[in-house]
Design a protein around this motif. Structure first.
Motif, short mmCIF file in Angstrom:
data_model
loop_
_atom_site.label_atom_id
_atom_site.label_comp_id
_atom_site.label_asym_id
_atom_site.label_seq_id
_atom_site.Cartn_x
_atom_site.Cartn_y
_atom_site.Cartn_z
N VAL A 39 45.18 50.11 41.25
CA VAL A 39 44.02 49.27 40.97
C VAL A 39 42.74 50.10 40.89
CG1 VAL A 39 43.22 48.68 43.30
CG2 VAL A 39 43.15 46.95 41.50
N THR A 40 42.77 51.34 41.36
CA THR A 40 41.57 52.19 41.27
C THR A 40 41.45 52.88 39.92
OG1 THR A 40 42.74 54.14 42.15
CG2 THR A 40 41.66 52.66 43.74
N GLN A 41 42.49 52.84 39.09
CA GLN A 41 42.46 53.51 37.79
C GLN A 41 41.95 52.56 36.72
OE1 GLN A 41 46.63 54.83 37.55
NE2 GLN A 41 45.89 56.93 37.67
N GLY A 42 41.27 53.10 35.74
CA GLY A 42 40.79 52.28 34.63
C GLY A 42 39.83 53.08 33.77
N THR A 43 39.38 52.45 32.69
CA THR A 43 38.48 53.12 31.76
C THR A 43 37.03 53.05 32.19
OG1 THR A 43 38.37 51.08 30.45
CG2 THR A 43 40.00 52.72 29.79
N SER A 44 36.70 52.15 33.11
CA SER A 44 35.32 52.03 33.57
C SER A 44 35.05 53.01 34.70
CB SER A 44 35.04 50.61 34.05
OG SER A 44 35.77 50.34 35.23
N SER A 45 33.81 53.08 35.13
CA SER A 45 33.42 54.01 36.19
C SER A 45 33.61 53.44 37.58
CB SER A 45 31.95 54.41 36.01
OG SER A 45 31.12 53.26 36.06
N ILE A 46 34.12 52.23 37.67
CA ILE A 46 34.36 51.61 38.97
C ILE A 46 35.49 52.36 39.67
CG2 ILE A 46 34.96 49.49 40.17
CD1 ILE A 46 32.28 49.42 38.72
N GLY A 47 35.21 52.90 40.86
CA GLY A 47 36.19 53.70 41.57
C GLY A 47 36.70 53.05 42.83
N ALA A 48 37.44 53.81 43.60
CA ALA A 48 38.05 53.27 44.82
C ALA A 48 37.00 52.84 45.83
CB ALA A 48 38.98 54.33 45.42
N LEU A 49 35.91 53.59 45.95
CA LEU A 49 34.87 53.24 46.92
C LEU A 49 34.21 51.91 46.57
CD1 LEU A 49 33.34 54.16 49.43
CD2 LEU A 49 31.73 55.37 47.92
N ASP A 50 33.96 51.67 45.28
CA ASP A 50 33.37 50.40 44.85
C ASP A 50 34.29 49.23 45.20
OD1 ASP A 50 31.06 51.60 43.59
OD2 ASP A 50 32.45 52.27 42.02
N LEU A 51 35.57 49.39 44.96
CA LEU A 51 36.52 48.32 45.25
C LEU A 51 36.67 48.12 46.76
CD1 LEU A 51 39.27 49.16 42.60
CD2 LEU A 51 37.55 47.35 42.49
N LEU A 52 36.60 49.21 47.52
CA LEU A 52 36.69 49.09 48.97
C LEU A 52 35.49 48.34 49.53
CD1 LEU A 52 38.49 49.93 51.35
CD2 LEU A 52 37.08 51.99 51.57
N GLN A 53 34.32 48.64 49.02
CA GLN A 53 33.12 47.91 49.44
C GLN A 53 33.22 46.44 49.07
OE1 GLN A 53 29.98 50.05 47.53
NE2 GLN A 53 29.92 51.70 49.06
N LEU A 54 33.78 46.17 47.90
CA LEU A 54 33.97 44.79 47.47
C LEU A 54 34.91 44.05 48.41
CD1 LEU A 54 33.18 42.82 45.13
CD2 LEU A 54 35.29 43.54 43.99
N ALA A 55 35.95 44.74 48.88
CA ALA A 55 36.91 44.11 49.79
C ALA A 55 36.28 43.76 51.13
CB ALA A 55 38.10 45.05 50.01
N GLY A 57 33.22 42.67 51.52
CA GLY A 57 32.19 41.66 51.35
C GLY A 57 30.94 42.11 50.66
N ALA A 58 30.85 43.35 50.24
CA ALA A 58 29.66 43.80 49.52
C ALA A 58 29.60 43.15 48.15
CB ALA A 58 29.68 45.33 49.39
N GLU A 59 28.35 42.85 47.69
CA GLU A 59 28.18 42.22 46.40
C GLU A 59 28.05 43.29 45.32
OE1 GLU A 59 25.12 39.35 46.18
OE2 GLU A 59 25.88 38.14 47.86
N ASN A 60 29.00 43.28 44.43
CA ASN A 60 28.99 44.21 43.31
C ASN A 60 29.61 43.48 42.13
OD1 ASN A 60 29.39 46.25 41.40
ND2 ASN A 60 29.76 47.82 42.98
N GLN A 61 28.74 42.87 41.32
CA GLN A 61 29.25 42.03 40.23
C GLN A 61 30.04 42.82 39.20
OE1 GLN A 61 25.98 39.82 38.57
NE2 GLN A 61 25.72 38.56 40.41
N ASP A 62 29.61 44.04 38.93
CA ASP A 62 30.34 44.86 37.96
C ASP A 62 31.76 45.15 38.46
OD1 ASP A 62 28.18 44.91 36.29
OD2 ASP A 62 27.42 46.83 37.03
N ALA A 63 31.87 45.52 39.73
CA ALA A 63 33.19 45.81 40.28
C ALA A 63 34.06 44.56 40.30
CB ALA A 63 33.06 46.38 41.70
N ALA A 64 33.47 43.42 40.67
CA ALA A 64 34.24 42.18 40.69
C ALA A 64 34.70 41.78 39.30
CB ALA A 64 33.40 41.07 41.31
#
Length: 694
Positions: A39-55, A57-64
């Motif tokens: 789930v950390t791989q993809g064409t966008s710049s969203i990385g593992a740290l962004d997804l971890l913060q999202l998990a 409760g951090a608000e990150n609309q791009d990551a979501a």
């Protein structure tokens, strides 16, 4: 090669239950870890740290947005496909009691894929449930045909693989024909044909997921009866199990799971072969052979294979490769490796080695032989004339006669100057493939084999497609050299891997089929990486076509015929002895391995030059030698000339038919030969099956 028997495990002890639970815990933990990486791989710049913060409760609309719209659908699609194919492979291997049975070797995925492409070709936009139902019907028909032709796959691994590979070739030919004729309607389906996990929403998974879950539940309910069925049909019947009903139910479940996987992601190759084999490699003391353990654990193994293949693909080729390159390329190569391992591990003395339909002792009179030769030569001459006359512009014989004398106008001269290299290319390539097929069948002692079965044709195709993609304006000799190199490398690998204290004919065929599948996957990778939107060019080449041939392209195949045909004729008596058994040539002083190597080397050269001349044409090396033996008996002194004439006649007629039936559009000659050769092959398998039963 004796087919390994899947035996039921002894009753579970507390230690075994603990061991089984431990294996499941490890498999689940590995799946969670792999899914987290995926789930950390993809064409966008969203990385593992962004997804971890999202998990947390951090608000990150791009990551979501990226997670919901791209990465989560891809992950869940991989999970659904892995579960379905892993469980389907376990069921099919249990039904056939054959470790090489899978949704791919039984052509289930190919049948489902053809059904989906056919719907798209005729402009039908079906809702997902109807598309899944169509895929189920296509897969069920293909599996039923392969199982019927191979006697359920229980008598011989070689017969099962040959029946499945021939059915796959025929279905792929039909699929390619539809994609060539309806290029606009089927845009994007070529890469999808090797599996695609790219999804923008969860609709496919949410609709197909419950079907997969219910099928897995039904498989677990049927598990005790499958355990009993593994003991043998007679024992199962004595113990009160309705063998036919259990086998039919398990087949339907396996096809349903395979169709669900195709509906979600297209045909992802050989996951159903690898997953159960990996589970069975675990220590028997863990009690994993019981189907209530084997099926779900194979499903988890399938998930790991699909997700790890996708991760490796994007890690090596980049994130964009996840969009362009189908993950089925990686799983198919992995499956080919597993097939090679299985072929080297087991032995097979099944009836596919020498079906009753081939009898080298059959004697025809000299007059009958020359009559057959004369008739075949006359038919070939007629085919040559028809090829010169037919096409998008029909001509008269007088036009051809005037052209030969240099008395035609500019328009007719242009048409005939373009047409005669095509006609001669078809004749020469057909003769080369027929002679190559005769040599391969003699060495393998298997009339169901052909150069394509040994991976030679696909290897030559890899070389040719690589050169076409990298150097589109490459010359004739470069094309022939690269195609020959690809064929030689494929043949060398097959020969070396088949050698194990001697050369087993069945092992040679099985490893050759694995090489064929691996080379096909590599070809798909090259096409989608180099020119993903221009699939018509590649499909036309891979389907065999004489379009755009020039006289210089006839030189390599002509030289190969002049070199190899005298060699094979010189070895004709040795080939007669090789066709009998393993011992007769040794007793009579035939140098077995040098003769085999010389005959197969000549077949490789003929096949490579034929591929460079007309592309990949299948079934000619199968049909022509067998038809020749039926007409003039089994002695190669007579089989070789008749097979060459029949091969030339078959490809010539196929080319003319493809150029005229839907003119000005054209059907590649290889597709026509496949459509002609498939019914003959089916009849041959069915006839040998019936005689074997008798």
């Amino acid at each position: 090669m004796s087919t390994p028997t899947l035996t039921a495990a002894p009753p579970a002890t507390p230690l075994r239950r603990l061991g089984t639970a431990g294996v499941f815990a490890i498999a689940l933990a590995a799946t969670v870890v792999v899914a987290a990486v995926h789930v950390t791989q993809g064409t966008s710049s969203i990385g593992a740290l962004d997804l971890l913060q999202l998990a947390f409760g951090a608000e990150n609309q791009d990551a979501a947005r990226v997670l919901v719209a791209s990465r989560l659908p891809r992950l869940l699609a991989g999970v659904a496909v892995g579960l379905a194919l892993g469980a389907a492979g376990a069921l099919l291997q249990s039904i056939a009691r054959n470790p090489m049975a899978s949704p791919d070797t039984l052509a289930v995925s190919s049948g489902a894929y053809l059904a989906v492409v056919a719907a798209a070709s005729f402009g039908l936009t079906l809702p997902l449930p109807m598309s899944g139902g169509l895929a189920f019907a296509g897969g069920l028909a293909a599996a039923g045909l392969v199982l019927a032709l191979s006697a359920g796959g229980r008598t011989s691994t070689t017969r099962l693989i040959l029946a499945g590979s021939a059915t796959m070739l025929a279905l792929h030919s039909l699929t390619n024909l539809l994609m060539i004729l309806f290029e606009e309607q089927t845009t994007g389906l070529f890469a999808w044909g090797s599996g695609s996990l790219t999804h923008s929403d969860l609709d496919a998974v949410t609709q197909v997921g419950p079907v997969i879950a219910l099928a897995l539940l039904a498989a677990l309910v049927a598990a005790p009866k499958l355990d009993i069925l593994a003991l043998g049909d007679d024992t199962a019947s004595v113990l009160g199990v309705n063998v036919r009903r259990v086998r039919l139910g398990a087949t339907l479940l396996a096809v349903l799971l395979s169709a669900a996987a195709v509906t979600v992601a297209g045909p992802i190759g050989f996951v159903g072969l690898c997953a159960p084999v990996i589970v069975r490699l675990l220590p028997p003391a863990l009690g994993l052979n019981r189907h209530r353990v084997l099926v779900p654990l194979s499903a988890l193994a399938g998930v790991l294979i699909v997700l790890c293949s996708d991760i490796a693909l994007r890690a090596v080729l980049g994130a964009q490769a996840g969009v362009e390159v189908p993950p089925g390329v990686v799983t198919t190569v992995l499956g080919a490796v597993v097939m090679v391992w299985l072929a080297r591990r087991y032995r097979d003395a099944g009836p596919a080695r020498r079906p009753p339909t081939v009898r080298t002792t059959t004697v025809r009179s000299r007059a009958a032989f020359w009559t057959v030769v004369a008739v075949c030569a006359a038919l070939l001459a007629g085919a040559l004339v028809l090829g010169m006359l037919g096409g998008d512009t029909w001509l008269l014989t007088g036009d051809v006669a005037n052209w030969l004398q240099g008395r035609t106008g500019r328009a007719l001269t242009y048409v005939l100057d373009q047409r005669y290299p095509r006609v001669l290319a078809a004749v020469l390539a057909g003769a080369a493939l027929a002679v190559a097929g005769t040599a391969v069948q003699a060495v393998c002692r298997n009339p169901l084999a052909e150069p394509g079965v040994l991976g030679v044709t696909a290897g030559a195709g890899v070389g040719a497609i690589t050169l076409l993609s990298l150097v589109p304006l490459a010359g004739i000799w470069s094309m022939s050299a690269v195609a020959g190199f690809g064929a030689l490398v494929a043949f060398g690998l097959v020969y070396l891997l088949s050698w194990r204290g001697g050369l087993s004919s069945d092992r040679l065929v099985l490893i050759g089929v694995a090489m064929q599948q691996a080379c096909t996957a590599i070809t798909v990778l090259i096409i989608v990486e180099s020119d993903p939107w221009n699939t018509a060019k590649a499909l036309t080449w891979l389907s065999g076509s004489t379009y755009g041939r020039v006289p210089a392209q006839l030189i390599p195949v002509t030289l190969a015929l002049l070199l190899v045909v005298p060699l094979v004729v010189w070895l004709r008596r040795d080939l007669d002895l090789l066709s009998l058994d393993e011992d007769s040539p040794r007793i009579l002083g035939v140098p077995l391995e040098p003769v085999r190597l010389a005959a197969l080397g000549g077949a490789v050269l003929l096949t490579a030059t034929a591929v460079s001349a007309v592309g990949v044409v299948g079934f000619v090396g199968l049909v022509a030698p067998h038809a020749a033996r039926a007409l003039v008996g089994g002695h190669h002194a007579r089989v070789l000339p008749v097979a060459a004439l029949l091969g030339a006649l078959l490809v010539s007629l196929a080319d003319t038919l493809g150029r005229t039936v839907i003119a000005p559009a054209q059907v590649p000659a290889g597709l026509v030969t496949a459509l002609i050769g498939t019914p003959y092959f089916v009849w041959l398998l069915w006839r040998s099956r019936a005689r074997g039963a008798a």
